[in-house]
Design a protein around this motif. Structure first.
Motif, short mmCIF file in Angstrom:
data_model
loop_
_atom_site.label_atom_id
_atom_site.label_comp_id
_atom_site.label_asym_id
_atom_site.label_seq_id
_atom_site.Cartn_x
_atom_site.Cartn_y
_atom_site.Cartn_z
N ALA A 62 15.44 -6.00 5.60
CA ALA A 62 15.85 -6.03 4.19
C ALA A 62 14.74 -5.41 3.35
O ALA A 62 13.57 -5.78 3.48
CB ALA A 62 16.08 -7.47 3.75
N HIS A 63 15.13 -4.45 2.49
CA HIS A 63 14.15 -3.81 1.59
C HIS A 63 14.82 -3.82 0.21
O HIS A 63 15.73 -3.03 -0.04
CB HIS A 63 13.87 -2.39 2.07
N CYS A 64 14.40 -4.73 -0.65
CA CYS A 64 15.12 -4.91 -1.91
C CYS A 64 14.23 -4.61 -3.11
O CYS A 64 13.05 -4.96 -3.12
CB CYS A 64 15.64 -6.34 -2.01
N HIS A 65 14.86 -4.00 -4.12
CA HIS A 65 14.16 -3.77 -5.38
C HIS A 65 14.67 -4.73 -6.44
O HIS A 65 15.74 -5.32 -6.30
CB HIS A 65 14.27 -2.30 -5.78
N ASN A 66 13.88 -4.89 -7.48
CA ASN A 66 14.05 -6.02 -8.39
C ASN A 66 14.64 -5.64 -9.75
O ASN A 66 14.42 -6.33 -10.73
CB ASN A 66 12.66 -6.67 -8.60
N LEU A 107 0.81 -1.22 0.00
CA LEU A 107 0.00 0.00 0.00
C LEU A 107 0.85 1.28 0.00
O LEU A 107 0.31 2.37 -0.05
CB LEU A 107 -0.95 -0.01 1.21
N ARG A 108 2.17 1.13 0.04
CA ARG A 108 3.03 2.31 -0.04
C ARG A 108 3.98 2.20 -1.24
O ARG A 108 3.75 2.79 -2.28
CB ARG A 108 3.81 2.49 1.28
N ASP A 109 5.00 1.33 -1.17
CA ASP A 109 5.93 1.23 -2.32
C ASP A 109 5.19 0.66 -3.53
O ASP A 109 5.46 1.03 -4.67
CB ASP A 109 7.12 0.31 -1.95
N GLY A 110 4.23 -0.24 -3.28
CA GLY A 110 3.46 -0.83 -4.37
C GLY A 110 2.49 0.17 -4.98
O GLY A 110 2.40 0.32 -6.21
N GLY A 162 9.88 -3.38 -9.42
CA GLY A 162 9.16 -3.92 -8.27
C GLY A 162 10.01 -4.18 -7.05
O GLY A 162 11.21 -3.91 -7.01
N ASN A 163 9.31 -4.68 -6.02
CA ASN A 163 9.93 -5.00 -4.73
C ASN A 163 10.03 -6.52 -4.58
O ASN A 163 9.53 -7.26 -5.41
CB ASN A 163 9.05 -4.47 -3.59
N THR A 164 10.57 -6.94 -3.47
CA THR A 164 10.58 -8.36 -3.12
C THR A 164 9.14 -8.86 -3.04
O THR A 164 8.28 -8.19 -2.47
CB THR A 164 11.26 -8.55 -1.75
ZN ZN Z 1 11.55 0.90 -1.91
#
Ligand code: ZN
Ligand code: KIV
Length: 385
Positions: free
Chosen positions: A204-208, A15-18, A240-242
């Motif tokens: 961990a906050h990872c981007h794809n 609901l935030r990064d997405g 995207g994110n994890t």
């Molecule tokens: Zn992010």
């Protein structure tokens, strides 16, 4: 904040990064519906939004705080007083509020985003955590672009923000730059060199961007991270994110690699929640997406179908029921074999001996060569002919 070192905290940022992905914007009622599903799914933290970014986002954080009881509600800020004041206001009804504040940590961000110096950025980071702490006990700090930050400086920053009261330290690979062993080593370095690291959870906050978000998050867990930030369907900024469902299923399939590590996730909700998020955000899921893609449990080549029909574990490491699907799909195409055809004909009530099956298979191949895949009506027509 006391935390359980054997628990993997699942921090959902759908609901935030997405939601910040163009075209994926949701209304407040839609966000509430997804948040309630996330609560039932068993996530530990919901990042509800970035309240200072717009009146609508502020209101969503207020309403989600009222609607959700058992999960921590988190609001994002930059490292400045006004953002934090607004976030604290938006969180006023949350039973378990968290402020997520932070600033760039790489020299690239320090120079070209902030036109500043390492010393000044460190001061701003500490001041932001102290200010957030004046409102809430639970403060998460993100060291943006930590994936490309100097390790010595990152350690200094992490130690300083923990001393200032941060309960969670987020080490984002903002640009999806790291390889799994690089990201895992970064987490290990922090564990080994930050003196007060045991007072906080490493996140961990990872981007794809290189397709490594999930692999990097898992590497972080292997080196001591106990929170993973992720989204349903891996939705998020750029590539995207994890993906939440991937992390949860990796932990389940490879339980022995993570002895004693628990999460509260109920994976049987994955298919339903994935479809709901995809529909509400108007963001299709790629068919070959792990766990929730349309083809994730579909067997289409003759060799695989035959092996699967002899024993499903020949080609199935996850049971479809575990992610909320009724059963695997045996797709009929021109690449299918006799075994798959027999399986579907029997399902439709046709019993054929060996010669009949061989003759029918020849006709089936001619039909299948002209079609992408065959449905039950095609098979019935074939049998009537
Ligand atoms: Zn992010
Ligand atoms: O990718 C990132 O660095 C972020 C932070 C704002 C946490 O999303």
């Amino acid at each position: 904040m006391l935390h359980d070192p054997n628990h993997l905290y699942i921090f959902d940022t759908t609901l935030r990064d997405g939601e910040q992905v163009p075209g994926c914007q949701l209304t407040t009622p839609e966000k509430i519906e997804i948040a309630k599903d996330l609560e039932s799914l068993g996530v530990d933290i919901i990042e509800a939004g970035f309240p200072v970014s717009s009146p609508g986002d502020f209101q969503s954080v207020v309403e989600l705080s009222k609607a959700v009881d058992d999960v921590i509600i988190c609001a994002l800020t930059r490292a400045n007083k006004n953002d934090i004041d607004v976030a604290a206001d938006a969180l006023k009804y949350a039973k378990r509020p968290r402020i997520h504040t932070g600033i760039g940590s790489s020299d690239m961000h320090i120079k070209y985003k902030f036109n500043s110096s390492r010393e000044e950025i460190l001061e701003r980071a500490v001041a932001a955590v102290k200010h957030a702490k004046s409102y809430v006990e639970d403060v998460e700090f993100y060291a943006e672009d930590a994936g490309r930050a100097d390790l010595g400086y990152l350690s200094q920053m992490v130690e300083a923000v923990i001393a200032a009261g941060a309960t969670v330290v987020n080490i984002p690979d903002t640009n999806g730059y790291c390889l799994p062993d690089q990201y895992g080593s970064k987490i290990q370095y922090l564990k080994d060199h930050v003196r007060n690291i045991d007072q906080a959870i490493i996140s961990a906050h990872c981007h794809n961007d290189l397709g490594l978000a999930t692999a990097n998050s898992i590497a972080a867990v292997q080196h001591g991270a106990r929170q993973v930030e992720c989204t349903i369907n891996g939705i998020g900024e750029r590539a995207g994110n994890t993906s939440l469902e991937e992390v949860a299923m990796i932990l389940k399939v490879h339980q022995q690699q993570f002895p004693g590590l628990t999460s509260n996730i109920n994976s049987t909700m994955f298919t339903a929640i994935s479809r709901k998020v995809s529909a509400m955000m108007r963001m299709p899921v790629q068919p070959n997406k792990a766990i929730v893609g349309k083809n994730a449990f579909a067997h289409s080549s003759g060799i695989h179908q035959d092996g699967f029909l002899k024993h499903r574990e020949n080609y199935e490491i996850i049971r479809p029921e575990d992610v909320g699907l009724d059963e695997a799909d045996i797709i009929l195409t021109a690449r299918s074999g006799r075994h798959a055809l027999k399986h579907h004909l029997e399902r439709l009530g046709y019993q054929l001996d060996k010669d009949q099956l061989a003759a029918t298979y020849e006709k089936f191949l001619i039909l299948a060569d002209g079609k992408k895949d065959l449905c039950d009506d095609d098979l019935k027509a074939l049998m009537q002919a």
